[in-house]
Motif scaffolding. Sequence first.
Motif, PDB file in Angstrom:
ATOM      1  N   GLY A  30       4.457  19.668  95.118  1.00  0.00           N
ATOM      2  CA  GLY A  30       4.030  18.570  95.990  1.00  0.00           C
ATOM      3  C   GLY A  30       4.426  18.747  97.445  1.00  0.00           C
ATOM      4  O   GLY A  30       4.325  17.803  98.222  1.00  0.00           O
ATOM      5  N   ILE A  31       4.864  19.931  97.812  1.00  0.00           N
ATOM      6  CA  ILE A  31       5.256  20.197  99.201  1.00  0.00           C
ATOM      7  C   ILE A  31       4.061  20.795  99.920  1.00  0.00           C
ATOM      8  O   ILE A  31       3.631  21.905  99.615  1.00  0.00           O
ATOM      9  N   LYS A  32       3.506  20.059 100.873  1.00  0.00           N
ATOM     10  CA  LYS A  32       2.267  20.481 101.529  1.00  0.00           C
ATOM     11  C   LYS A  32       2.430  20.802 103.007  1.00  0.00           C
ATOM     12  O   LYS A  32       1.470  21.115 103.682  1.00  0.00           O
ATOM     13  N   GLN A  33       3.659  20.759 103.528  1.00  0.00           N
ATOM     14  CA  GLN A  33       3.883  21.034 104.943  1.00  0.00           C
ATOM     15  C   GLN A  33       3.837  22.548 105.180  1.00  0.00           C
ATOM     16  O   GLN A  33       4.642  23.289 104.606  1.00  0.00           O
ATOM     17  N   PRO A  34       2.923  23.016 106.036  1.00  0.00           N
ATOM     18  CA  PRO A  34       2.804  24.449 106.300  1.00  0.00           C
ATOM     19  C   PRO A  34       4.085  25.072 106.852  1.00  0.00           C
ATOM     20  O   PRO A  34       4.399  26.223 106.536  1.00  0.00           O
ATOM     21  N   ALA A  35       4.828  24.337 107.655  1.00  0.00           N
ATOM     22  CA  ALA A  35       6.060  24.893 108.229  1.00  0.00           C
ATOM     23  C   ALA A  35       7.072  25.215 107.134  1.00  0.00           C
ATOM     24  O   ALA A  35       7.764  26.237 107.197  1.00  0.00           O
TER      25      ALA A  35
END
Length: 75
Positions: A30-35
Motif C-alpha cells: 500500500g505504499i504508493k509514494q514514488p520517493a
Amino acid sequence: LSSLLLPISGASLFIYLTHFQFYALLMRAGIKQPAIHVLVAILMGIALWRLYSWLAAQVLGRLRRYIAEDDSSPV
C-alpha cells in the motif's frame, strides 16, 4: 559527497536488477509514494551489492586456501 555516491555507483547494477521487485512489494503493502520507492530501491540495491561482495570474497578466499593446500600436498 563521494562517500555517498560511491556505494550508489557500485550498487547500480543491483539497483537496476531489483527495483521492480521492490516496487511490486511496496505497492502490495500500500505504499504508493514514488520517493519511497526510489529510496527503498537504492538502499536495498546497496545492501544486496554488499552481500554479494562479501559472499564473493568468502568464496574466493576458500578457493585460494583450497588451491594452496592442494599445491602444498606431496605428489
